[in-house]
Design a protein around this motif. Structure first.
Motif, short mmCIF file in Angstrom:
data_model
loop_
_atom_site.label_atom_id
_atom_site.label_comp_id
_atom_site.label_asym_id
_atom_site.label_seq_id
_atom_site.Cartn_x
_atom_site.Cartn_y
_atom_site.Cartn_z
N GLY A 135 72.65 -68.50 -9.65
CA GLY A 135 72.92 -69.01 -8.13
C GLY A 135 73.15 -70.50 -8.31
O GLY A 135 74.12 -70.68 -7.31
N VAL A 136 72.76 -71.16 -8.88
CA VAL A 136 72.94 -72.82 -8.77
C VAL A 136 74.35 -72.94 -9.27
O VAL A 136 74.98 -73.83 -8.49
N ALA A 137 74.69 -72.54 -10.38
CA ALA A 137 76.06 -72.77 -10.94
C ALA A 137 77.11 -72.21 -9.75
O ALA A 137 78.24 -72.92 -9.53
N MET A 138 76.88 -70.98 -9.18
CA MET A 138 78.01 -70.44 -8.49
C MET A 138 77.65 -71.18 -6.84
O MET A 138 79.03 -71.28 -6.17
N ALA A 139 76.66 -71.65 -6.52
CA ALA A 139 76.53 -72.39 -5.43
C ALA A 139 77.25 -73.54 -5.33
O ALA A 139 78.14 -73.90 -4.54
N ALA A 140 77.17 -74.43 -6.58
CA ALA A 140 78.02 -75.43 -6.75
C ALA A 140 79.32 -75.29 -6.78
O ALA A 140 80.29 -75.86 -6.04
N TRP A 141 79.92 -74.23 -7.50
CA TRP A 141 81.25 -73.74 -7.55
C TRP A 141 81.80 -73.30 -6.16
O TRP A 141 82.88 -73.76 -5.69
N THR A 142 81.04 -72.73 -5.32
CA THR A 142 81.45 -72.29 -4.04
C THR A 142 81.75 -73.68 -3.00
O THR A 142 82.84 -73.38 -2.33
N ALA A 143 80.88 -74.39 -3.29
CA ALA A 143 81.24 -75.56 -2.50
C ALA A 143 82.43 -76.37 -3.00
O ALA A 143 83.21 -76.80 -1.89
N VAL A 144 82.56 -76.56 -4.09
CA VAL A 144 84.11 -77.17 -4.46
C VAL A 144 85.24 -76.26 -4.14
O VAL A 144 86.34 -76.72 -3.34
N PHE A 145 84.97 -75.00 -4.12
CA PHE A 145 86.23 -73.91 -3.57
C PHE A 145 86.41 -74.15 -2.13
O PHE A 145 87.52 -74.33 -1.73
N LEU A 146 85.51 -74.20 -1.38
CA LEU A 146 85.53 -74.22 0.08
C LEU A 146 85.99 -75.34 0.57
O LEU A 146 86.76 -75.50 1.56
N VAL A 147 85.69 -76.62 -0.12
CA VAL A 147 86.20 -77.93 0.34
C VAL A 147 87.71 -78.07 -0.11
O VAL A 147 88.16 -78.40 0.78
N GLU A 148 87.90 -77.46 -1.19
CA GLU A 148 89.41 -77.36 -1.61
C GLU A 148 90.20 -76.53 -0.61
O GLU A 148 91.30 -76.83 -0.16
N GLN A 149 89.45 -75.26 -0.23
CA GLN A 149 90.21 -74.58 0.82
C GLN A 149 90.37 -75.31 2.15
O GLN A 149 91.43 -75.09 2.65
N TRP A 150 89.50 -76.00 2.66
CA TRP A 150 89.68 -76.94 3.81
C TRP A 150 90.58 -77.84 3.65
O TRP A 150 91.30 -78.07 4.32
N ARG A 151 90.90 -78.49 2.61
CA ARG A 151 91.66 -79.49 2.16
C ARG A 151 93.22 -79.16 2.21
O ARG A 151 94.08 -79.70 2.71
N ARG A 152 93.19 -77.81 2.02
CA ARG A 152 94.62 -77.21 1.91
C ARG A 152 95.01 -76.08 3.11
O ARG A 152 95.78 -75.21 2.86
N ARG A 153 94.03 -76.37 4.04
CA ARG A 153 94.27 -75.23 5.37
C ARG A 153 95.57 -75.15 5.87
O ARG A 153 95.85 -74.31 6.38
N HIS A 154 96.34 -76.66 5.83
CA HIS A 154 97.53 -76.45 6.43
C HIS A 154 98.64 -76.26 5.22
O HIS A 154 99.59 -75.66 5.81
N THR A 155 98.65 -76.54 4.19
CA THR A 155 99.55 -76.37 3.09
C THR A 155 99.24 -75.11 2.16
O THR A 155 100.53 -74.88 1.76
N GLY A 156 98.38 -74.95 2.15
CA GLY A 156 97.95 -73.54 1.22
C GLY A 156 97.81 -73.91 -0.24
O GLY A 156 97.95 -75.13 -0.70
N PHE A 157 97.36 -73.02 -1.08
CA PHE A 157 97.11 -73.18 -2.59
C PHE A 157 98.44 -73.26 -3.16
O PHE A 157 99.27 -72.00 -3.12
#
Length: 495
Positions: A388-410
């Motif tokens: 849970g610790v490792a996946m929580a940290a990964w989730t945070a990075v993933f969602l921040v990146e998703q927010w950064r690319r909300r206009h341009t996409g992955f």
């Protein structure tokens, strides 16, 4: 007329969607072509609902109360933990519809092709671990029921303890079913999960009716209340019980949806399907435990067998089918996603062959849980906390990146080899998180809690297991501050 023809143009590629349930899925981790996209966000309700319909969800109420919570506190903390954690799964699922790629492949956009191997290993361990837990529980519970149905064949000399052969039989039946469906892939999974949801729901309702005389609604107000720290620990534990075990799989089941699918609808149907069934079962488990406290001790060792102890003999076989079906539905999704994680690691095998490798690891892990581990609950809780610790940290990075690319996409066709801000954020947040959790498993306890004093580890701070939440916050803050630093050299062509 031309407009009508253009609107109908995507229809032909949808035709093979249903027939493909009888053939092995050929798509690996590459984005699903738009021509093969089909369905609506509503279809996501079924696989996620089936994954949470396991009778183990009844025992979750027992587990949460075992932390020292009152019945009402257990329901409230469980609901909060379930919703908060599965909302993360829903948000991650949006990326699947936008890119057509599985979750861990999308992670390359932030971690890089080589850096992404670190979180993918965590994801793989999480999936295989959950497969092991679910199939092992099927073996424990199923063998206990078989010992009651046919004691002469499946019980030891005392007439109650199931034989090793009974455990092995249940384990093999569930494991083979899981592996076969996982090999066929996405289309068959979506169809099987829909039917499993209906069947398991019906059997579970019958179970609840038969056990209704054992519950005591008036007992909801009984029992001592836990402290604020214990309540926070309950929310964190509920998050690890449910959503944080699925965050690395969200996009795997939404990637066949059309690219233009509503992000809100994808999030809503994923969250609703993932939360509604296990929450209803958790409430029932709390009522059952409040009416019969002795059930808690029995369920901690053997959730399924203990919950079947008072059932009439005629319902034991249907109950066994419901138990195996519930465990299988979750394990099917885990083994499918673990196969995709293996491909994301760069291992050169076909997706269906990766499933076979996962099945072998699942068999080994099941042997440990069944015959080596001194306490199922301690090992289970320790596994949930660490992963849970490792996946929580990964989730945070993933969602921040998703927010950064909300206009341009992955952009997945050309990514750098190492996204150092993401790797750094994950590593630091995971280390801090592991240092703030405790474990009841003596082997795992030696590797965690190193940031806590002995007094804090035994006190309220240790009970809170805040490492999961801290890892989420630290990774999000650290990556948000450093992500832009890696964007500058990327334009120079070093990819």
């Amino acid at each position: 007329m031309t407009q009508q023809q253009s609107q109908q143009r995507p229809a032909p590629p949808e035709a093979p969607a249903n027939p493909s349930t009888g053939s092995v899925e050929r798509n690996g981790i590459d984005p699903v072509p738009d021509a093969e996209r089909h369905g609506t966000p509503r279809s996501l309700f079924w696989p996620w609902a089936a994954s949470g319909l396991s009778l183990l969800s009844i025992a979750y109420g027992v587990y949460l109360m075992g932390l020292g919570l009152s019945p009402w506190q257990t329901i409230v903390t469980g609901a909060l933990g379930y919703v908060l954690s599965f909302l993360l799964v829903g948000l991650i699922s949006v990326a699947g519809a936008r890119t057509g790629a599985p979750t861990m492949a999308i992670g390359r956009a932030s971690f890089g092709t080589q850096g992404n191997k670190l979180p993918t290993v965590f994801s793989y361990v999480s999936n295989v671990g959950w497969e092991t837990v679910l199939v092992a529980l099927s073996s424990l519970g199923g063998s206990a029921i078989l010992a009651r149905v046919a004691p002469g064949t499946f019980a030891r000399a005392d007439g109650e303890t199931p034989t090793t052969a009974a455990q092995a039989l249940c384990f093999v039946v569930t494991a083979v079913s899981v592996v076969v469906v996982g090999i066929f892939g996405h289309a068959l999974i979506m169809k099987v999960q829909k039917y499993l949801t209906g069947a398991i729901t019906a059997l579970t309702v019958v179970y609840m009716v038969l056990m209704a005389d054992r519950i005591d609604p008036s007992a909801l107000g009984n029992g001592p209340s836990g402290s604020l720290g214990t309540c926070i620990g309950g929310v964190v534990f509920a998050m690890t019980l449910l959503g944080l075990g699925w965050v690395n799989c969200g996009a795997d089941y939404s990637r066949y949806l059309p690219r233009t699918s509503s992000g809100r609808a994808v999030t809503w149907w994923t969250t609703l399907g993932g939360v509604l069934p296990p929450l209803a079962l958790l409430v029932f488990g709390v009522l059952l435990n409040a009416g019969d406290p002795k059930l808690a001790r029995a369920a901690a060792a053997d959730p399924v067998g203990a919950l079947a102890a008072e059932l009439p003999t005629w319902f034991l076989v249907p109950y066994l089918l419901a138990a195996i079906g519930g465990f299988a539905s979750g394990a099917i999704m885990d083994i499918y996603s673990s196969g995709l994680s293996m491909l994301a690691l760069g291992i050169p095998v076909r997706r269906h062959l990766a499933v076979l490798v996962d099945g072998a690891l699942m068999a080994f892990g099941g042997w440990y849980v069944l015959f080596v581990s001194p306490s199922f609950f301690a090992t289970f809780q320790a596994f949930l906390s660490v992963i849970g610790v490792a996946m929580a940290a990964w989730t945070a990075v993933f969602l921040v990146e998703q927010w950064r690319r909300r206009h341009t996409g992955f952009e997945l066709t050309s990514v750098r080899a190492l996204g150092w801000p993401a790797v750094l954020s994950l590593a630091v947040a995971t280390a801090v998180g592991l240092g703030l959790i405790t474990s009841g498993d003596p082997h795992i306890a030696r590797a965690v809690g190193f940031l806590l004093t002995d007094g804090a580890a035994r006190g309220t701070l240790g009970a809170m297991n805040l490492g999961v939440v801290v890892a989420l916050a630290v990774a999000a803050a650290l990556y948000a501050c450093t992500a832009s630093l890696a964007d500058r050299p990327a334009s120079g062509g070093t990819r």
